[in-house]
Design a protein around this motif. Structure first.
Motif, short mmCIF file in Angstrom:
data_model
loop_
_atom_site.label_atom_id
_atom_site.label_comp_id
_atom_site.label_asym_id
_atom_site.label_seq_id
_atom_site.Cartn_x
_atom_site.Cartn_y
_atom_site.Cartn_z
N LEU A 143 -12.93 -2.86 1.92
CA LEU A 143 -11.68 -3.20 2.58
C LEU A 143 -11.42 -4.68 2.35
N VAL A 144 -10.34 -4.95 1.67
CA VAL A 144 -10.04 -6.32 1.27
C VAL A 144 -8.81 -6.81 2.02
N LYS A 145 -8.94 -7.96 2.62
CA LYS A 145 -7.79 -8.55 3.33
C LYS A 145 -7.18 -9.64 2.47
N GLY A 146 -5.84 -9.67 2.46
CA GLY A 146 -5.15 -10.65 1.64
C GLY A 146 -4.23 -11.52 2.46
N ILE A 147 -3.31 -12.13 1.74
CA ILE A 147 -2.37 -13.02 2.42
C ILE A 147 -1.23 -12.22 3.05
N ASN A 148 -0.54 -12.86 3.97
CA ASN A 148 0.65 -12.29 4.61
C ASN A 148 0.38 -10.97 5.34
N GLY A 149 -0.84 -10.75 5.79
CA GLY A 149 -1.16 -9.57 6.59
C GLY A 149 -1.41 -8.30 5.79
N PHE A 150 -1.44 -8.40 4.48
CA PHE A 150 -1.71 -7.22 3.65
C PHE A 150 -3.20 -6.96 3.52
N GLU A 151 -3.55 -5.71 3.34
CA GLU A 151 -4.92 -5.34 3.03
C GLU A 151 -4.91 -4.11 2.13
N ALA A 152 -6.04 -3.89 1.48
CA ALA A 152 -6.17 -2.74 0.60
C ALA A 152 -7.60 -2.23 0.68
N GLU A 153 -7.75 -0.93 0.52
CA GLU A 153 -9.07 -0.33 0.57
C GLU A 153 -9.40 0.32 -0.76
N PHE A 154 -10.55 -0.04 -1.29
CA PHE A 154 -11.04 0.55 -2.53
C PHE A 154 -11.75 1.86 -2.18
N LYS A 155 -11.25 2.97 -2.73
CA LYS A 155 -11.87 4.27 -2.50
C LYS A 155 -12.25 4.85 -3.85
N THR A 177 -10.33 7.18 -6.50
CA THR A 177 -9.88 6.20 -7.51
C THR A 177 -8.58 5.55 -7.07
N SER A 178 -8.59 5.09 -5.83
CA SER A 178 -7.36 4.50 -5.28
C SER A 178 -7.62 3.10 -4.75
N PHE A 179 -6.53 2.36 -4.66
CA PHE A 179 -6.56 0.99 -4.12
C PHE A 179 -5.19 0.74 -3.51
N HIS A 180 -4.88 1.50 -2.45
CA HIS A 180 -3.56 1.43 -1.83
C HIS A 180 -3.41 0.16 -1.00
N LEU A 181 -2.22 -0.37 -1.01
CA LEU A 181 -1.90 -1.60 -0.27
C LEU A 181 -1.18 -1.24 1.03
N THR A 182 -1.61 -1.84 2.14
CA THR A 182 -0.97 -1.54 3.42
C THR A 182 -0.70 -2.82 4.20
N LYS A 183 0.26 -2.69 5.08
CA LYS A 183 0.55 -3.73 6.06
C LYS A 183 1.06 -3.03 7.30
N PRO A 184 0.49 -3.33 8.47
CA PRO A 184 0.84 -2.56 9.67
C PRO A 184 2.31 -2.67 10.06
N SER A 185 2.90 -3.84 9.85
CA SER A 185 4.26 -4.07 10.35
C SER A 185 5.04 -4.88 9.32
N ALA A 186 6.04 -4.24 8.73
CA ALA A 186 6.81 -4.90 7.68
C ALA A 186 7.72 -5.98 8.25
N HIS A 187 7.88 -7.02 7.43
CA HIS A 187 8.79 -8.10 7.77
C HIS A 187 9.82 -8.19 6.66
N MET A 188 11.00 -8.69 7.02
CA MET A 188 12.07 -8.81 6.01
C MET A 188 11.60 -9.61 4.80
N SER A 189 10.76 -10.60 5.04
CA SER A 189 10.30 -11.45 3.94
C SER A 189 9.33 -10.75 3.00
N ASP A 190 8.92 -9.53 3.34
CA ASP A 190 8.02 -8.77 2.46
C ASP A 190 8.77 -8.09 1.31
N ALA A 191 10.08 -8.11 1.36
CA ALA A 191 10.85 -7.48 0.29
C ALA A 191 10.58 -8.18 -1.02
N ALA A 192 10.07 -7.43 -2.00
CA ALA A 192 9.64 -7.99 -3.28
C ALA A 192 9.18 -6.85 -4.16
#
Lengths: 112, 114
Positions: free
Chosen positions: A56-68, A72-87
């Motif tokens: 389980l890897v934590k990144g910037i801006n509240g994002f994290e991803a789990e290596f399974k 063979t997955s590495f999905h990116l998650t964030k519990p609560s989206a913010h307008m500034s996450d649009a990208a």
């Protein structure tokens, strides 16, 4: 050969909702995995990376991803989206090499 | 915070002309890269460079392309005779070390070949 598949070229969420961006990889040996974000008219910025330490890897801006490995997955998650996450978000893999192999990207839209 | 810079931000050229895209990597980095992104497509690796030599290149990086580190700070990508299909965003990146080390990307140069 290594590859990355990002399911969903566009994802839309409401502000405050869960963000889930999917990434599956193909590799015959343990990979390094990365998530990069690209804001409009900017370069690629590293969000987080997996390098065979904690799954389980934590990144910037509240994002994290789990290596399974089993999925063979590495999905990116964030519990609560913010307008500034649009990208645009890119998953990438590298295996025994310096080159990054990118997925096709997922454009995240956040609605108020 | 140190960052990778690229010039120009936009370049328009005629087919068959030579172009040079310039990058200034982060100063203490030793590994340098070029990637490109054709509009609407994925980011693709072109070449990696270390110790004044190409360490890896993709099939895209044919004889029309060359890279150089002419001085202690710049890293350049030259396209000798541009084709329409070279139109893309070109990203430079650099890293301290190889492998799992983070690659830091510049803002890109948008090349349009007419």
């Amino acid at each position: 050969a290594q590859s990355v598949t990002q399911l969903g070229s566009h994802v839309s969420v409401s502000e405050g909702a869960l963000v889930l961006l999917r990434c599956n990889y193909s590799s015959s040996v343990p990979p390094y995995l990365f998530w990069y974000v690209q804001y409009p008219n900017q370069g690629l910025q590293l969000l987080l990376k997996y390098t065979s330490a904690a799954t389980l890897v934590k990144g910037i801006n509240g994002f994290e991803a789990e290596f399974k490995k089993s999925e063979t997955s590495f999905h990116l998650t964030k519990p609560s989206a913010h307008m500034s996450d649009a990208a645009e978000y890119f998953c990438a893999v590298s295996v025994n090499t310096d080159k990054l192999i990118f997925g096709t990207g997922t454009r995240l839209q956040v609605f108020p | 915070e140190p960052e990778v810079t690229q010039t120009p931000s936009h370049q328009v050229t005629q087919m068959g002309q030579e172009v040079i895209l310039r990058c200034v990597p982060i100063s203490n980095h030793l590994y340098f890269y070029w990637y490109r992104q054709i509009l609407g497509q994925k980011v693709e690796f072109l070449v990696s460079f270390y110790n004044n030599e190409i360490s890896e290149k993709s099939e895209i990086f044919d004889d029309q392309f060359s890279v150089e580190r002419p001085d202690g700070s710049n890293f350049t990508l030259k396209i000798r005779s541009t084709k329409l299909e070279d139109s893309a965003m070109y990203f430079c990146a650099s890293s301290k070390n190889s492998g799992q080390e983070t690659q830091y990307f510049g803002p890109g140069t948008r090349l349009l070949v007419l």
